[in-house]
Design a protein around this motif. Structure first.
Motif, PDB file in Angstrom:
ATOM      1  N   GLU A 216     -24.602   7.058  28.073  1.00 26.56           N
ATOM      2  CA  GLU A 216     -25.284   7.620  26.905  1.00 26.56           C
ATOM      3  C   GLU A 216     -24.446   8.624  26.133  1.00 26.56           C
ATOM      4  OE1 GLU A 216     -28.336   6.666  25.992  1.00 26.56           O
ATOM      5  OE2 GLU A 216     -28.554   5.306  27.692  1.00 26.56           O
ATOM      6  N   GLY A 217     -23.133   8.617  26.330  1.00 29.41           N
ATOM      7  CA  GLY A 217     -22.273   9.555  25.621  1.00 29.41           C
ATOM      8  C   GLY A 217     -21.561  10.483  26.582  1.00 29.41           C
ATOM      9  N   GLY A 218     -20.959  11.493  26.023  1.00 29.66           N
ATOM     10  CA  GLY A 218     -20.229  12.432  26.845  1.00 29.66           C
ATOM     11  C   GLY A 218     -19.619  13.532  25.999  1.00 29.66           C
ATOM     12  N   THR A 219     -18.759  14.293  26.623  1.00 33.25           N
ATOM     13  CA  THR A 219     -18.089  15.389  25.940  1.00 33.25           C
ATOM     14  C   THR A 219     -16.590  15.101  25.863  1.00 33.25           C
ATOM     15  OG1 THR A 219     -17.780  16.618  28.004  1.00 33.25           O
ATOM     16  CG2 THR A 219     -19.798  17.056  26.757  1.00 33.25           C
ATOM     17  N   GLY A 220     -15.905  15.792  24.979  1.00 35.12           N
ATOM     18  CA  GLY A 220     -14.462  15.638  24.853  1.00 35.12           C
ATOM     19  C   GLY A 220     -14.060  14.215  24.531  1.00 35.12           C
TER      20      GLY A 220
END
Length: 66
Positions: free
Chosen positions: A25-29
Motif C-alpha cells: 500500500e505504499g511506503g516511505t523514501g
C-alpha cells in the motif's frame, strides 16, 4: 519502510501451510508510490484468537509509481 495489508480466512487451522493474501500500500523514501499484490505461505509458529505468527515465503509483483 513499506506498508502492507494482509488478510486470511478465519479461523484458519494451524497446519503445515497457512495461506495469506495481501497488497503493498505504499511506503516511505524510495518505496513511496509502491503498489502490488502478495501471497504469503507460512508455517505456523504461534496462534491465538487474535494473533497468528508464522515464518515462510512471500511472493508477488509490484511497481513503484514515479
Amino acid at each position: 519502510m513499506i506498508f502492507e495489508e494482509v488478510s486470511t480466512t478465519a479461523p484458519q487451522l494451524m497446519g503445515p501451510v497457512v495461506a495469506f493474501k495481501g497488497t503493498w500500500e505504499g511506503g516511505t523514501g524510495k518505496y513511496a508510490g509502491l503498489t502490488g499484490d502478495i501471497d504469503i505461505r507460512g508455517e505456523g509458529v504461534l496462534a491465538t484468537d487474535t494473533l497468528t505468527q508464522a515464518i515462510g515465503r512471500k511472493t508477488g509483483s509490484y511497481k513503484i509509481a514515479p
